[in-house]
Motif scaffolding. Structure first.
Motif, PDB file in Angstrom:
ATOM      1  N   LEU A   1       0.878  -0.898  -0.363  1.00  0.00           N
ATOM      2  CA  LEU A   1      -0.287  -0.043   0.124  1.00  0.00           C
ATOM      3  C   LEU A   1       0.813   1.637  -0.299  1.00  0.00           C
ATOM      4  O   LEU A   1       2.319   1.553   0.322  1.00  0.00           O
ATOM      5  CB  LEU A   1      -0.921  -0.566   1.280  1.00  0.00           C
ATOM      6  CG  LEU A   1      -1.447  -1.141   1.734  1.00  0.00           C
ATOM      7  CD1 LEU A   1      -2.725  -0.960   2.718  1.00  0.00           C
ATOM      8  CD2 LEU A   1      -2.457  -1.130   0.656  1.00  0.00           C
ATOM      9  N   ILE A   2       0.314   2.347  -0.854  1.00  0.00           N
ATOM     10  CA  ILE A   2       1.428   4.033  -0.947  1.00  0.00           C
ATOM     11  C   ILE A   2       0.343   4.733  -0.325  1.00  0.00           C
ATOM     12  O   ILE A   2      -0.653   4.589  -1.089  1.00  0.00           O
ATOM     13  CB  ILE A   2       1.931   3.562  -2.726  1.00  0.00           C
ATOM     14  CG1 ILE A   2       2.839   3.097  -3.074  1.00  0.00           C
ATOM     15  CG2 ILE A   2       2.232   5.277  -1.994  1.00  0.00           C
ATOM     16  CD1 ILE A   2       3.750   2.533  -1.881  1.00  0.00           C
TER      17      ILE A   2
ATOM     18  N   GLU B   1      -6.933  -2.761   9.221  1.00  0.00           N
ATOM     19  CA  GLU B   1      -6.558  -4.377   8.804  1.00  0.00           C
ATOM     20  C   GLU B   1      -6.002  -4.834   9.003  1.00  0.00           C
ATOM     21  O   GLU B   1      -4.932  -5.526   8.553  1.00  0.00           O
ATOM     22  CB  GLU B   1      -8.158  -4.943   8.773  1.00  0.00           C
ATOM     23  CG  GLU B   1      -7.943  -6.008   8.564  1.00  0.00           C
ATOM     24  CD  GLU B   1      -8.743  -6.360   8.427  1.00  0.00           C
ATOM     25  OE1 GLU B   1      -9.041  -7.572   8.493  1.00  0.00           O
ATOM     26  OE2 GLU B   1      -9.848  -5.491   7.843  1.00  0.00           O
ATOM     27  N   ASN B   2      -4.619  -4.544   7.112  1.00  0.00           N
ATOM     28  CA  ASN B   2      -4.119  -4.820   5.965  1.00  0.00           C
ATOM     29  C   ASN B   2      -3.117  -4.425   6.978  1.00  0.00           C
ATOM     30  O   ASN B   2      -1.335  -5.126   6.769  1.00  0.00           O
ATOM     31  CB  ASN B   2      -3.831  -4.124   4.509  1.00  0.00           C
ATOM     32  CG  ASN B   2      -5.566  -5.333   3.983  1.00  0.00           C
ATOM     33  OD1 ASN B   2      -4.776  -5.907   3.487  1.00  0.00           O
ATOM     34  ND2 ASN B   2      -6.561  -4.438   4.038  1.00  0.00           N
ATOM     35  N   MET B   3      -2.412  -3.002   7.178  1.00  0.00           N
ATOM     36  CA  MET B   3      -1.229  -2.754   8.004  1.00  0.00           C
ATOM     37  C   MET B   3      -1.214  -3.473   9.533  1.00  0.00           C
ATOM     38  O   MET B   3       0.191  -4.526   9.266  1.00  0.00           O
ATOM     39  CB  MET B   3      -1.636  -1.309   8.100  1.00  0.00           C
ATOM     40  CG  MET B   3      -1.098  -0.636   7.075  1.00  0.00           C
ATOM     41  SD  MET B   3      -1.482   1.332   7.586  1.00  0.00           S
ATOM     42  CE  MET B   3      -2.316   2.434   6.685  1.00  0.00           C
ATOM     43  N   SER B   4      -1.606  -3.873  10.302  1.00  0.00           N
ATOM     44  CA  SER B   4      -1.848  -4.854  11.134  1.00  0.00           C
ATOM     45  C   SER B   4      -1.247  -6.002  11.117  1.00  0.00           C
ATOM     46  O   SER B   4      -0.654  -6.760  11.510  1.00  0.00           O
ATOM     47  CB  SER B   4      -3.100  -4.879  11.964  1.00  0.00           C
ATOM     48  OG  SER B   4      -4.433  -5.355  11.496  1.00  0.00           O
TER      49      SER B   4
ATOM     50  N   THR C   1       3.959  -1.081   3.400  1.00  0.00           N
ATOM     51  CA  THR C   1       2.525   0.039   3.559  1.00  0.00           C
ATOM     52  C   THR C   1       3.873   1.266   3.584  1.00  0.00           C
ATOM     53  O   THR C   1       4.983   1.259   4.443  1.00  0.00           O
ATOM     54  CB  THR C   1       1.959   0.411   4.688  1.00  0.00           C
ATOM     55  OG1 THR C   1       0.686  -0.490   4.816  1.00  0.00           O
ATOM     56  CG2 THR C   1       1.087   2.025   4.763  1.00  0.00           C
ATOM     57  N   LEU C   2       4.003   2.147   2.637  1.00  0.00           N
ATOM     58  CA  LEU C   2       3.993   3.630   2.939  1.00  0.00           C
ATOM     59  C   LEU C   2       3.676   4.787   2.845  1.00  0.00           C
ATOM     60  O   LEU C   2       2.769   4.948   1.711  1.00  0.00           O
ATOM     61  CB  LEU C   2       5.137   2.943   1.370  1.00  0.00           C
ATOM     62  CG  LEU C   2       6.044   4.619   1.090  1.00  0.00           C
ATOM     63  CD1 LEU C   2       7.229   5.445   2.313  1.00  0.00           C
ATOM     64  CD2 LEU C   2       6.502   5.054  -0.108  1.00  0.00           C
ATOM     65  N   GLY C   3       3.861   5.529   3.701  1.00  0.00           N
ATOM     66  CA  GLY C   3       3.056   6.883   3.853  1.00  0.00           C
ATOM     67  C   GLY C   3       4.367   8.032   3.251  1.00  0.00           C
ATOM     68  O   GLY C   3       5.465   7.967   3.785  1.00  0.00           O
TER      69      GLY C   3
ATOM     70  N   GLU D   1       8.363  -2.251  11.452  1.00  0.00           N
ATOM     71  CA  GLU D   1       8.861  -3.259  10.758  1.00  0.00           C
ATOM     72  C   GLU D   1       7.733  -3.300   9.094  1.00  0.00           C
ATOM     73  O   GLU D   1       8.623  -2.731   8.578  1.00  0.00           O
ATOM     74  CB  GLU D   1       7.021  -4.507  11.249  1.00  0.00           C
ATOM     75  CG  GLU D   1       8.141  -4.627  13.135  1.00  0.00           C
ATOM     76  CD  GLU D   1       7.247  -5.108  13.474  1.00  0.00           C
ATOM     77  OE1 GLU D   1       5.387  -4.723  13.601  1.00  0.00           O
ATOM     78  OE2 GLU D   1       7.273  -6.022  14.640  1.00  0.00           O
ATOM     79  N   ASN D   2       6.849  -3.709   9.169  1.00  0.00           N
ATOM     80  CA  ASN D   2       6.594  -3.214   7.648  1.00  0.00           C
ATOM     81  C   ASN D   2       5.862  -2.108   6.698  1.00  0.00           C
ATOM     82  O   ASN D   2       5.476  -1.397   5.733  1.00  0.00           O
ATOM     83  CB  ASN D   2       4.806  -4.533   7.164  1.00  0.00           C
ATOM     84  CG  ASN D   2       3.755  -3.753   8.343  1.00  0.00           C
ATOM     85  OD1 ASN D   2       3.908  -4.205   9.414  1.00  0.00           O
ATOM     86  ND2 ASN D   2       2.480  -3.082   7.693  1.00  0.00           N
ATOM     87  N   ILE D   3       5.730  -1.834   7.791  1.00  0.00           N
ATOM     88  CA  ILE D   3       5.403  -0.156   7.839  1.00  0.00           C
ATOM     89  C   ILE D   3       6.365   1.061   7.352  1.00  0.00           C
ATOM     90  O   ILE D   3       7.206   1.298   8.546  1.00  0.00           O
ATOM     91  CB  ILE D   3       3.513   1.020   8.250  1.00  0.00           C
ATOM     92  CG1 ILE D   3       2.892  -0.546   9.005  1.00  0.00           C
ATOM     93  CG2 ILE D   3       3.843   2.080   8.869  1.00  0.00           C
ATOM     94  CD1 ILE D   3       1.572   0.244  10.366  1.00  0.00           C
ATOM     95  N   VAL D   4       6.317   1.990   6.448  1.00  0.00           N
ATOM     96  CA  VAL D   4       7.545   3.355   6.307  1.00  0.00           C
ATOM     97  C   VAL D   4       7.228   4.359   5.745  1.00  0.00           C
ATOM     98  O   VAL D   4       5.965   4.378   5.666  1.00  0.00           O
ATOM     99  CB  VAL D   4       8.395   2.291   5.042  1.00  0.00           C
ATOM    100  CG1 VAL D   4       9.480   3.124   4.832  1.00  0.00           C
ATOM    101  CG2 VAL D   4       8.909   1.054   5.560  1.00  0.00           C
ATOM    102  N   GLY D   5       7.697   5.899   7.238  1.00  0.00           N
ATOM    103  CA  GLY D   5       7.363   6.594   6.566  1.00  0.00           C
ATOM    104  C   GLY D   5       8.376   8.255   6.009  1.00  0.00           C
ATOM    105  O   GLY D   5       9.016   7.655   6.361  1.00  0.00           O
TER     106      GLY D   5
END
Length: 201
Positions: free
Chosen positions: A41-42, A67-70, A75-77, A173-177
Protein backbone atom coordinates in the motif's frame (compact mmCIF):
# COMPACT_ATOMS: atom_id res chain seq x y z
CA UNK A 1 -0.36 -5.26 -7.38
CA UNK A 2 0.83 -2.16 -5.52
CA UNK A 3 -2.15 -0.01 -4.51
CA UNK A 4 -1.72 3.78 -4.43
CA UNK A 5 -4.62 4.98 -2.30
CA UNK A 6 -6.74 7.67 -3.93
CA UNK A 7 -8.78 9.54 -1.31
CA UNK A 8 -8.74 12.92 -3.03
CA UNK A 9 -5.47 14.14 -1.48
CA UNK A 10 -2.08 13.45 -2.96
CA UNK A 11 0.31 13.80 -5.84
CA UNK A 12 -0.89 10.58 -7.45
CA UNK A 13 0.47 10.83 -10.99
CA UNK A 14 4.10 11.41 -10.05
CA UNK A 15 3.95 8.65 -7.40
CA UNK A 16 2.39 6.32 -9.96
CA UNK A 17 5.10 7.07 -12.53
CA UNK A 18 7.87 6.48 -10.01
CA UNK A 19 6.50 3.08 -9.02
CA UNK A 20 5.52 2.06 -12.56
CA UNK A 21 9.22 2.10 -13.47
CA UNK A 22 9.72 -0.54 -10.77
CA UNK A 23 6.52 -2.57 -11.02
CA UNK A 24 3.97 -2.30 -13.81
CA UNK A 25 1.24 -3.78 -11.59
CA UNK A 26 0.95 -0.49 -9.67
CA UNK A 27 -2.59 0.90 -9.58
CA UNK A 28 -4.26 4.09 -8.34
CA UNK A 29 -7.39 2.99 -6.53
CA UNK A 30 -10.13 3.92 -4.08
CA UNK A 31 -11.58 0.40 -3.92
CA UNK A 32 -11.51 -1.66 -0.74
CA UNK A 33 -11.12 -4.88 -2.74
CA UNK A 34 -7.87 -3.59 -4.26
CA UNK A 35 -6.52 -2.87 -0.79
CA UNK A 36 -7.06 -6.49 0.23
CA UNK A 37 -5.79 -7.86 -3.10
CA UNK A 38 -2.63 -5.73 -3.14
CA UNK A 39 0.85 -6.81 -2.09
CA UNK A 40 1.68 -3.31 -0.80
CA UNK A 41 0.00 0.00 0.00
CA UNK A 42 1.13 3.54 -0.80
CA UNK A 43 -0.53 6.38 1.13
CA UNK A 44 0.39 9.73 -0.44
CA UNK A 45 -0.79 13.08 0.86
CA UNK A 46 -0.48 16.84 0.54
CA UNK A 47 -2.23 19.68 2.33
CA UNK A 48 -3.69 19.88 5.83
CA UNK A 49 -3.89 16.95 8.25
CA UNK A 50 -7.56 17.39 9.24
CA UNK A 51 -8.75 17.71 5.64
CA UNK A 52 -6.84 14.59 4.66
CA UNK A 53 -8.20 12.54 7.57
CA UNK A 54 -11.73 13.75 6.83
CA UNK A 55 -11.39 12.65 3.22
CA UNK A 56 -9.91 9.32 4.25
CA UNK A 57 -12.83 8.70 6.61
CA UNK A 58 -15.33 9.72 3.94
CA UNK A 59 -13.72 7.27 1.53
CA UNK A 60 -14.65 4.40 3.86
CA UNK A 61 -11.15 2.92 3.57
CA UNK A 62 -9.81 3.54 7.09
CA UNK A 63 -10.84 0.14 8.45
CA UNK A 64 -9.43 -1.86 5.55
CA UNK A 65 -6.18 0.13 5.56
CA UNK A 66 -5.60 -0.40 9.28
CA UNK A 67 -6.49 -4.08 9.05
CA UNK A 68 -4.06 -4.70 6.19
CA UNK A 69 -1.28 -2.79 7.91
CA UNK A 70 -1.83 -4.70 11.16
CA UNK A 71 -1.53 -8.00 9.27
CA UNK A 72 1.93 -7.08 7.98
CA UNK A 73 1.26 -5.69 4.51
CA UNK A 74 4.13 -3.40 3.40
CA UNK A 75 2.91 0.19 3.58
CA UNK A 76 4.58 3.47 2.62
CA UNK A 77 3.26 6.84 3.77
CA UNK A 78 4.59 9.81 1.78
CA UNK A 79 4.77 13.38 3.14
CA UNK A 80 1.36 14.06 4.75
CA UNK A 81 0.65 10.35 4.22
CA UNK A 82 3.45 9.60 6.67
CA UNK A 83 1.97 11.97 9.24
CA UNK A 84 -1.46 10.32 8.94
CA UNK A 85 0.04 7.04 10.15
CA UNK A 86 0.55 8.53 13.62
CA UNK A 87 -1.75 9.01 16.59
CA UNK A 88 -2.40 12.73 16.59
CA UNK A 89 -1.66 16.05 14.89
CA UNK A 90 -1.73 19.56 16.31
CA UNK A 91 -2.06 21.29 12.94
CA UNK A 92 -4.68 24.04 13.42
CA UNK A 93 -6.27 22.14 16.30
CA UNK A 94 -5.97 18.62 17.66
CA UNK A 95 -6.86 15.74 15.35
CA UNK A 96 -6.64 11.97 15.52
CA UNK A 97 -4.66 10.10 12.88
CA UNK A 98 -4.70 6.43 11.92
CA UNK A 99 -2.67 5.53 15.01
CA UNK A 100 -0.77 2.61 13.48
CA UNK A 101 2.49 4.23 14.64
CA UNK A 102 3.11 5.97 17.97
CA UNK A 103 3.88 9.66 17.99
CA UNK A 104 2.46 13.10 17.34
CA UNK A 105 2.68 15.66 14.55
CA UNK A 106 3.73 19.06 15.87
CA UNK A 107 4.61 22.47 14.46
CA UNK A 108 8.14 22.72 13.11
CA UNK A 109 9.96 24.57 15.92
CA UNK A 110 12.91 26.22 14.20
CA UNK A 111 14.38 29.69 13.78
CA UNK A 112 14.57 29.02 10.04
CA UNK A 113 11.87 29.83 7.50
CA UNK A 114 8.68 27.77 7.69
CA UNK A 115 7.46 25.94 5.67
CA UNK A 116 10.58 23.83 5.24
CA UNK A 117 10.62 23.81 1.46
CA UNK A 118 13.29 22.58 -0.90
CA UNK A 119 16.25 20.22 -0.96
CA UNK A 120 17.81 19.04 2.27
CA UNK A 121 20.42 16.47 3.21
CA UNK A 122 19.59 13.15 4.83
CA UNK A 123 21.51 12.04 7.92
CA UNK A 124 21.54 8.31 8.61
CA UNK A 125 20.48 7.44 12.15
CA UNK A 126 20.09 3.68 11.86
CA UNK A 127 21.20 0.93 9.51
CA UNK A 128 18.32 -0.74 7.69
CA UNK A 129 17.87 -2.44 4.29
CA UNK A 130 15.57 0.46 3.37
CA UNK A 131 18.61 2.75 3.41
CA UNK A 132 20.78 0.49 1.27
CA UNK A 133 22.98 2.58 -1.02
CA UNK A 134 22.01 5.90 0.61
CA UNK A 135 24.88 7.92 2.06
CA UNK A 136 25.03 10.95 4.37
CA UNK A 137 25.36 13.41 1.51
CA UNK A 138 22.12 12.54 -0.26
CA UNK A 139 19.54 15.27 -0.84
CA UNK A 140 15.74 14.92 -1.01
CA UNK A 141 12.86 17.36 -1.53
CA UNK A 142 10.75 18.57 1.41
CA UNK A 143 7.58 20.66 1.66
CA UNK A 144 6.09 20.81 5.17
CA UNK A 145 5.38 23.00 8.21
CA UNK A 146 4.73 20.21 10.72
CA UNK A 147 6.92 17.29 11.67
CA UNK A 148 6.94 14.06 13.60
CA UNK A 149 7.63 13.87 17.32
CA UNK A 150 7.97 10.10 17.66
CA UNK A 151 7.43 8.08 20.79
CA UNK A 152 10.00 5.51 19.67
CA UNK A 153 13.15 7.17 18.31
CA UNK A 154 14.61 3.78 17.38
CA UNK A 155 12.14 3.74 14.48
CA UNK A 156 13.94 6.71 12.84
CA UNK A 157 16.21 5.67 9.95
CA UNK A 158 17.12 9.12 8.56
CA UNK A 159 16.76 12.70 9.77
CA UNK A 160 17.19 16.05 8.07
CA UNK A 161 18.66 19.04 9.88
CA UNK A 162 16.71 22.30 9.62
CA UNK A 163 17.57 24.13 12.82
CA UNK A 164 16.31 20.96 14.51
CA UNK A 165 16.51 17.29 13.57
CA UNK A 166 13.45 16.34 11.52
CA UNK A 167 12.58 12.63 11.27
CA UNK A 168 12.73 12.04 7.51
CA UNK A 169 12.44 8.26 7.11
CA UNK A 170 10.87 5.98 9.71
CA UNK A 171 10.17 2.29 9.80
CA UNK A 172 8.40 -0.07 12.16
CA UNK A 173 8.41 -3.57 10.70
CA UNK A 174 6.20 -3.43 7.56
CA UNK A 175 5.26 0.26 7.90
CA UNK A 176 7.49 2.95 6.38
CA UNK A 177 7.11 6.72 6.33
CA UNK A 178 8.98 9.37 4.33
CA UNK A 179 8.40 13.02 5.28
CA UNK A 180 9.77 14.26 1.95
CA UNK A 181 8.63 13.48 -1.61
CA UNK A 182 10.74 10.55 -2.88
CA UNK A 183 9.01 10.75 -6.25
CA UNK A 184 10.41 14.31 -6.65
CA UNK A 185 13.83 13.59 -5.17
CA UNK A 186 15.79 12.41 -8.19
CA UNK A 187 18.04 9.36 -8.01
CA UNK A 188 18.06 9.30 -4.20
CA UNK A 189 14.28 9.22 -3.97
CA UNK A 190 14.03 6.55 -6.64
CA UNK A 191 16.65 4.46 -4.82
CA UNK A 192 14.59 4.63 -1.62
CA UNK A 193 11.47 3.57 -3.52
CA UNK A 194 13.42 0.72 -5.10
CA UNK A 195 14.56 -0.38 -1.65
CA UNK A 196 10.94 -0.35 -0.48
CA UNK A 197 10.00 -2.40 -3.55
CA UNK A 198 12.73 -4.91 -2.69
CA UNK A 199 11.16 -5.13 0.77
CA UNK A 200 7.84 -5.99 -0.88
CA UNK A 201 9.39 -8.79 -2.89
Amino acid sequence: MIAIIDYGVGNLKSVYKAFYNLDDTVKITSKEKDIYDSKALILPGVGAFKDAMDRLKTSGLVGSLKENMSKGKPTLGICLGMQLLYEKSYEDGEWEGLGVLQGEIVALNTSLKVPHMGWNRLKKWKEDPLGEGIGDEEYVYFVHSYCLQPKNKEEILFCAEYGVDIPAVVRKENIVGMQFHPEKSGKTGLRLLKNFWEMIK
